[in-house]
Design a protein around this motif. Structure first.
Motif, short mmCIF file in Angstrom:
data_model
loop_
_atom_site.label_atom_id
_atom_site.label_comp_id
_atom_site.label_asym_id
_atom_site.label_seq_id
_atom_site.Cartn_x
_atom_site.Cartn_y
_atom_site.Cartn_z
N SER A 1 0.82 -1.22 0.00
CA SER A 1 0.00 0.00 0.00
C SER A 1 0.85 1.26 0.00
N GLY B 1 -4.97 1.64 2.20
CA GLY B 1 -4.78 0.22 2.49
C GLY B 1 -5.42 -0.19 3.80
N GLY C 1 -4.03 1.47 -2.50
CA GLY C 1 -2.90 2.34 -2.19
C GLY C 1 -2.72 3.44 -3.22
#
Length: 95
Positions: free
Chosen positions: A6, A43, A75
């Protein structure tokens, strides 16, 4: 592992958003930092919703390609959103 994915995707997403929208571009370093922060939040939100693979890993499923792609997408979007927020704040302050 999901957090690392992420964060990296967030940095890439922040820089991609800066390149795609010159009005919010804050330079590579700030784009990357805002993207990393936004990617981490994106994330975490995915994981909290059960879409980030935490539930699968807890059940012994591990990370598959779908989980990785979800983390990259979350992300990246979070990184772009993080950059947009930082850009608005910096523009309100007047740089």
């Amino acid at each position: 592992m999901e957090l690392i994915i992420s964060l990296i995707a967030g940095a890439v997403g922040g820089n991609a958003a800066g390149a795609a929208a010159p009005r919010i571009n804050q330079g590579t370093i700030i784009n990357s930092i805002a993207g990393i922060l936004g990617g981490g939040v994106g994330g975490a939100i995915l994981s909290a919703l059960g879409l980030g693979g935490v539930a699968e890993a807890a059940a012994g499923g591990g990370m598959d390609i779908g989980t990785i792609l979800a983390q990259v997408a979350g992300g990246g979007v979070g990184g772009g959103a993080g950059l947009a927020i930082v850009s608005v704040i910096r523009n309100m302050i007047g740089r």
